[in-house]
Design a protein around this motif. Structure first.
Motif, PDB file in Angstrom:
ATOM      1  N   ALA A  13      31.067  62.315  17.994  1.00  0.00           N
ATOM      2  CA  ALA A  13      30.282  63.429  18.519  1.00  0.00           C
ATOM      3  C   ALA A  13      29.342  62.972  19.619  1.00  0.00           C
ATOM      4  O   ALA A  13      28.824  63.808  20.371  1.00  0.00           O
ATOM      5  N   ASP A  14      29.138  61.671  19.790  1.00  0.00           N
ATOM      6  CA  ASP A  14      28.250  61.135  20.820  1.00  0.00           C
ATOM      7  C   ASP A  14      28.977  61.143  22.151  1.00  0.00           C
ATOM      8  O   ASP A  14      29.902  60.375  22.393  1.00  0.00           O
ATOM      9  N   LEU A  15      28.527  62.024  23.096  1.00  0.00           N
ATOM     10  CA  LEU A  15      29.200  62.169  24.378  1.00  0.00           C
ATOM     11  C   LEU A  15      28.684  61.176  25.423  1.00  0.00           C
ATOM     12  O   LEU A  15      29.275  61.048  26.485  1.00  0.00           O
ATOM     13  N   ASN A  16      27.627  60.479  25.188  1.00  0.00           N
ATOM     14  CA  ASN A  16      27.051  59.560  26.158  1.00  0.00           C
ATOM     15  C   ASN A  16      27.599  58.139  26.031  1.00  0.00           C
ATOM     16  O   ASN A  16      27.161  57.257  26.759  1.00  0.00           O
ATOM     17  N   ASP A  17      28.453  57.892  25.169  1.00  0.00           N
ATOM     18  CA  ASP A  17      29.007  56.557  24.968  1.00  0.00           C
ATOM     19  C   ASP A  17      30.005  56.248  26.086  1.00  0.00           C
ATOM     20  O   ASP A  17      31.090  56.847  26.168  1.00  0.00           O
ATOM     21  N   GLU A  18      29.662  55.326  26.991  1.00  0.00           N
ATOM     22  CA  GLU A  18      30.493  54.975  28.151  1.00  0.00           C
ATOM     23  C   GLU A  18      31.770  54.256  27.720  1.00  0.00           C
ATOM     24  O   GLU A  18      32.836  54.448  28.309  1.00  0.00           O
ATOM     25  N   LEU A  19      31.666  53.408  26.750  1.00  0.00           N
ATOM     26  CA  LEU A  19      32.830  52.679  26.278  1.00  0.00           C
ATOM     27  C   LEU A  19      33.874  53.641  25.713  1.00  0.00           C
ATOM     28  O   LEU A  19      35.075  53.472  25.947  1.00  0.00           O
ATOM     29  N   LEU A  20      33.418  54.659  25.029  1.00  0.00           N
ATOM     30  CA  LEU A  20      34.338  55.668  24.480  1.00  0.00           C
ATOM     31  C   LEU A  20      35.028  56.430  25.603  1.00  0.00           C
ATOM     32  O   LEU A  20      36.224  56.685  25.545  1.00  0.00           O
ATOM     33  N   LYS A  21      34.258  56.772  26.633  1.00  0.00           N
ATOM     34  CA  LYS A  21      34.847  57.485  27.761  1.00  0.00           C
ATOM     35  C   LYS A  21      35.907  56.635  28.445  1.00  0.00           C
ATOM     36  O   LYS A  21      36.961  57.129  28.847  1.00  0.00           O
ATOM     37  N   LYS A  22      35.614  55.330  28.588  1.00  0.00           N
ATOM     38  CA  LYS A  22      36.559  54.427  29.222  1.00  0.00           C
ATOM     39  C   LYS A  22      37.854  54.322  28.398  1.00  0.00           C
ATOM     40  O   LYS A  22      38.955  54.341  28.936  1.00  0.00           O
ATOM     41  N   GLU A  23      37.679  54.178  27.100  1.00  0.00           N
ATOM     42  CA  GLU A  23      38.837  54.061  26.212  1.00  0.00           C
ATOM     43  C   GLU A  23      39.686  55.330  26.270  1.00  0.00           C
ATOM     44  O   GLU A  23      40.924  55.260  26.312  1.00  0.00           O
ATOM     45  N   LEU A  24      39.029  56.471  26.248  1.00  0.00           N
ATOM     46  CA  LEU A  24      39.775  57.733  26.306  1.00  0.00           C
ATOM     47  C   LEU A  24      40.502  57.881  27.640  1.00  0.00           C
ATOM     48  O   LEU A  24      41.673  58.291  27.674  1.00  0.00           O
ATOM     49  N   SER A  25      39.855  57.545  28.737  1.00  0.00           N
ATOM     50  CA  SER A  25      40.509  57.673  30.042  1.00  0.00           C
ATOM     51  C   SER A  25      41.636  56.660  30.192  1.00  0.00           C
ATOM     52  O   SER A  25      42.677  56.945  30.788  1.00  0.00           O
ATOM     53  N   SER A  26      41.421  55.455  29.637  1.00  0.00           N
ATOM     54  CA  SER A  26      42.505  54.467  29.724  1.00  0.00           C
ATOM     55  C   SER A  26      43.671  54.897  28.840  1.00  0.00           C
ATOM     56  O   SER A  26      44.837  54.654  29.157  1.00  0.00           O
ATOM     57  N   GLY A  27      43.418  55.543  27.723  1.00  0.00           N
ATOM     58  CA  GLY A  27      44.500  56.065  26.859  1.00  0.00           C
ATOM     59  C   GLY A  27      45.289  57.142  27.559  1.00  0.00           C
ATOM     60  O   GLY A  27      46.514  57.175  27.502  1.00  0.00           O
ATOM     61  N   VAL A  28      44.569  58.014  28.268  1.00  0.00           N
ATOM     62  CA  VAL A  28      45.239  59.078  29.020  1.00  0.00           C
ATOM     63  C   VAL A  28      46.047  58.460  30.144  1.00  0.00           C
ATOM     64  O   VAL A  28      47.194  58.868  30.415  1.00  0.00           O
ATOM     65  N   SER A  29      45.504  57.456  30.812  1.00  0.00           N
ATOM     66  CA  SER A  29      46.233  56.780  31.899  1.00  0.00           C
ATOM     67  C   SER A  29      47.488  56.117  31.369  1.00  0.00           C
ATOM     68  O   SER A  29      48.552  56.165  32.005  1.00  0.00           O
ATOM     69  N   ARG A  30      47.384  55.476  30.203  1.00  0.00           N
ATOM     70  CA  ARG A  30      48.557  54.845  29.622  1.00  0.00           C
ATOM     71  C   ARG A  30      49.623  55.884  29.258  1.00  0.00           C
ATOM     72  O   ARG A  30      50.815  55.670  29.478  1.00  0.00           O
ATOM     73  N   ILE A  31      49.200  57.013  28.763  1.00  0.00           N
ATOM     74  CA  ILE A  31      50.155  58.087  28.419  1.00  0.00           C
ATOM     75  C   ILE A  31      50.829  58.613  29.682  1.00  0.00           C
ATOM     76  O   ILE A  31      52.042  58.790  29.733  1.00  0.00           O
ATOM     77  N   LEU A  32      50.027  58.826  30.729  1.00  0.00           N
ATOM     78  CA  LEU A  32      50.595  59.304  31.995  1.00  0.00           C
ATOM     79  C   LEU A  32      51.535  58.266  32.601  1.00  0.00           C
ATOM     80  O   LEU A  32      52.597  58.608  33.133  1.00  0.00           O
ATOM     81  N   ASP A  33      51.164  56.995  32.551  1.00  0.00           N
ATOM     82  CA  ASP A  33      52.045  55.933  33.057  1.00  0.00           C
ATOM     83  C   ASP A  33      53.360  55.895  32.265  1.00  0.00           C
ATOM     84  O   ASP A  33      54.446  55.712  32.839  1.00  0.00           O
ATOM     85  N   PHE A  34      53.248  56.069  30.959  1.00  0.00           N
ATOM     86  CA  PHE A  34      54.449  56.090  30.118  1.00  0.00           C
ATOM     87  C   PHE A  34      55.367  57.257  30.508  1.00  0.00           C
ATOM     88  O   PHE A  34      56.587  57.099  30.640  1.00  0.00           O
ATOM     89  N   ILE A  35      54.780  58.415  30.712  1.00  0.00           N
ATOM     90  CA  ILE A  35      55.561  59.599  31.095  1.00  0.00           C
ATOM     91  C   ILE A  35      56.217  59.381  32.453  1.00  0.00           C
ATOM     92  O   ILE A  35      57.400  59.699  32.652  1.00  0.00           O
ATOM     93  N   ARG A  36      55.483  58.825  33.426  1.00  0.00           N
ATOM     94  CA  ARG A  36      56.054  58.552  34.753  1.00  0.00           C
ATOM     95  C   ARG A  36      57.211  57.557  34.665  1.00  0.00           C
ATOM     96  O   ARG A  36      58.221  57.690  35.350  1.00  0.00           O
ATOM     97  N   LYS A  37      57.024  56.531  33.846  1.00  0.00           N
ATOM     98  CA  LYS A  37      58.059  55.514  33.681  1.00  0.00           C
ATOM     99  C   LYS A  37      59.321  56.140  33.065  1.00  0.00           C
ATOM    100  O   LYS A  37      60.439  55.883  33.530  1.00  0.00           O
TER     101      LYS A  37
END
Length: 169
Positions: A13-37
């Protein structure tokens, strides 16, 4: 994702956690890269193959239509040839019948000629004219009877024999 929160002991529930934001964006990037591949490795070749199959099917339909058209034409030509063969068979049958009847006519004509020759020989050359005329009349009558029996058939050569024989008499 649940493992991340469990191991890191962070509050989702903590929206200010930068590490969490990074992990979530990197997860989305990995999913998008997987789909492109997957798209470049699997989907694009499948679309190319489906286009080729579609073109081949169109060509197949065109060729099949041409084959059907040619088979139809071949059937018509085959029927035409069959009819011609039937006509030729009938003509050959008529020729065979005509030849056999001509052979029969020749045999009968030879019998009449042999009878005439033997009777003329028996009469001799010094016999009276009425007896010779009577023999000629009998031979002519026999030839007319022979000709009347075979009148329905095409026997042109028979007429030549008859006229040449009667001319000699």
């Amino acid at each position: 994702m649940i493992d991340y929160f469990y191991k890191s002991k962070k509050d989702p529930a903590d929206l200010n956690d930068e590490l969490l934001k990074k992990e979530l964006s990197s997860g989305v990037s990995r999913i998008l890269d997987f789909i492109r591949k997957q798209e470049s490795d699997l989907l694009a070749p499948m679309f190319r193959l489906s286009d080729e199959v579609s073109n081949l099917l169109k060509l197949d339909v065109t060729l099949t239509n041409k084959i059907l058209e040619n088979q139809y034409n071949l059937g018509a030509i085959s029927n035409e040839h069959k009819n011609k063969l039937i006509d030729q068979t009938k003509l050959l049958e008529q020729l065979v019948i005509g030849l056999s009847s001509k052979q029969q006519l020749k045999k009968e004509f030879r019998k009449i000629l042999a009878h005439y020759i033997s009777n003329r020989e028996a009469l001799g050359w010094h016999s009276s004219t009425p007896k010779k005329e009577e023999l000629v009349q009998k031979v002519r009558f026999a030839l007319d009877q022979l000709h009347a029996v075979k009148r329905n058939q095409d026997v042109c050569f028979f007429n030549v024999f008859v006229f040449s024989f009667l001319y000699i008499l």
